[in-house]
Design a protein around this motif. Sequence first.
Motif, PDB file in Angstrom:
ATOM      1  N   SER A   3       0.841  -1.193   0.000  1.00 38.58           N
ATOM      2  CA  SER A   3       0.000   0.000   0.000  1.00 38.58           C
ATOM      3  C   SER A   3       0.880   1.247   0.000  1.00 38.58           C
ATOM      4  O   SER A   3       2.066   1.191   0.349  1.00 38.58           O
ATOM      5  CB  SER A   3      -0.909   0.013   1.229  1.00 38.58           C
ATOM      6  N   SER A   4       0.292   2.347  -0.362  1.00 35.65           N
ATOM      7  CA  SER A   4       1.009   3.626  -0.321  1.00 35.65           C
ATOM      8  C   SER A   4       1.524   3.905   1.080  1.00 35.65           C
ATOM      9  O   SER A   4       2.609   4.448   1.259  1.00 35.65           O
ATOM     10  CB  SER A   4       0.096   4.768  -0.758  1.00 35.65           C
ATOM     11  N   ILE A   8       5.421   4.731   1.952  1.00 40.21           N
ATOM     12  CA  ILE A   8       5.886   6.032   2.455  1.00 40.21           C
ATOM     13  C   ILE A   8       6.237   5.983   3.935  1.00 40.21           C
ATOM     14  O   ILE A   8       6.698   6.972   4.491  1.00 40.21           O
ATOM     15  CB  ILE A   8       4.892   7.172   2.166  1.00 40.21           C
ATOM     16  N   LEU A  48       9.278   3.414  -5.322  1.00 41.33           N
ATOM     17  CA  LEU A  48       8.301   4.495  -5.541  1.00 41.33           C
ATOM     18  C   LEU A  48       7.710   4.434  -6.952  1.00 41.33           C
ATOM     19  O   LEU A  48       6.508   4.646  -7.143  1.00 41.33           O
ATOM     20  CB  LEU A  48       8.957   5.854  -5.286  1.00 41.33           C
ATOM     21  N   ALA A  51       5.291   1.508  -7.371  1.00 43.88           N
ATOM     22  CA  ALA A  51       4.041   1.798  -6.657  1.00 43.88           C
ATOM     23  C   ALA A  51       3.221   2.876  -7.372  1.00 43.88           C
ATOM     24  O   ALA A  51       2.094   3.152  -6.981  1.00 43.88           O
ATOM     25  CB  ALA A  51       4.339   2.238  -5.237  1.00 43.88           C
ATOM     26  N   LEU A  53       4.009   6.060  -7.476  1.00 47.34           N
ATOM     27  CA  LEU A  53       4.094   7.342  -6.772  1.00 47.34           C
ATOM     28  C   LEU A  53       4.970   8.353  -7.498  1.00 47.34           C
ATOM     29  O   LEU A  53       4.821   9.562  -7.305  1.00 47.34           O
ATOM     30  CB  LEU A  53       4.606   7.132  -5.346  1.00 47.34           C
ATOM     31  N   SER A  71      -1.465   9.762  -7.391  1.00 47.00           N
ATOM     32  CA  SER A  71      -1.236   8.457  -6.776  1.00 47.00           C
ATOM     33  C   SER A  71      -1.259   8.526  -5.256  1.00 47.00           C
ATOM     34  O   SER A  71      -1.338   7.492  -4.588  1.00 47.00           O
ATOM     35  CB  SER A  71       0.095   7.883  -7.254  1.00 47.00           C
ATOM     36  N   LEU A  72      -1.195   9.709  -4.700  1.00 50.58           N
ATOM     37  CA  LEU A  72      -1.247   9.875  -3.244  1.00 50.58           C
ATOM     38  C   LEU A  72      -2.676  10.100  -2.748  1.00 50.58           C
ATOM     39  O   LEU A  72      -2.895  10.431  -1.584  1.00 50.58           O
ATOM     40  CB  LEU A  72      -0.341  11.027  -2.811  1.00 50.58           C
ATOM     41  N   GLU A  74      -5.008   8.008  -2.013  1.00 51.26           N
ATOM     42  CA  GLU A  74      -5.348   7.112  -0.904  1.00 51.26           C
ATOM     43  C   GLU A  74      -4.909   7.723   0.431  1.00 51.26           C
ATOM     44  O   GLU A  74      -5.666   7.728   1.407  1.00 51.26           O
ATOM     45  CB  GLU A  74      -4.657   5.759  -1.106  1.00 51.26           C
TER      46      GLU A  74
END
Length: 117
Positions: A3-4, A8, A48, A51, A53, A71-72, A74
């Motif tokens: 998952s994001s 991160i 990154l 994913a 991002l 993409s951020l 979520e």
Amino acid sequence: MESSFSIIAEPNRRAILTLLASAEQSVGDIERRLRMPQPSVSKHLRVLREAGLVEARVEAQRRVYVIRPDSLREVDDWLAPFRRYWETHVDALERHLDRMARTKTETKTETKKGKIR
């Protein structure tokens, strides 16, 4: 796929995203700015990129990375209720500071007029 949030969670990846939030960067730029070795930067950029991002483009002999803000979504959606919480508290703090400033100004004005000794 991770998952994001898990991606991160890693501090170096957050630092890279922070750099990319202000402007696109080459791998060399990221290395210098974060004082990280090239293999580490490349590893984090690969994670990154996979994913979704960040994305990269080739310019001559270097890769330039740019953040993919969509993409951020979520993470942004998850933060929404917390943002409302802090906005409420920050607004209350701002009102309190305004009242304090008005009181201080009124006190100074009254002192100058000789009403308070």
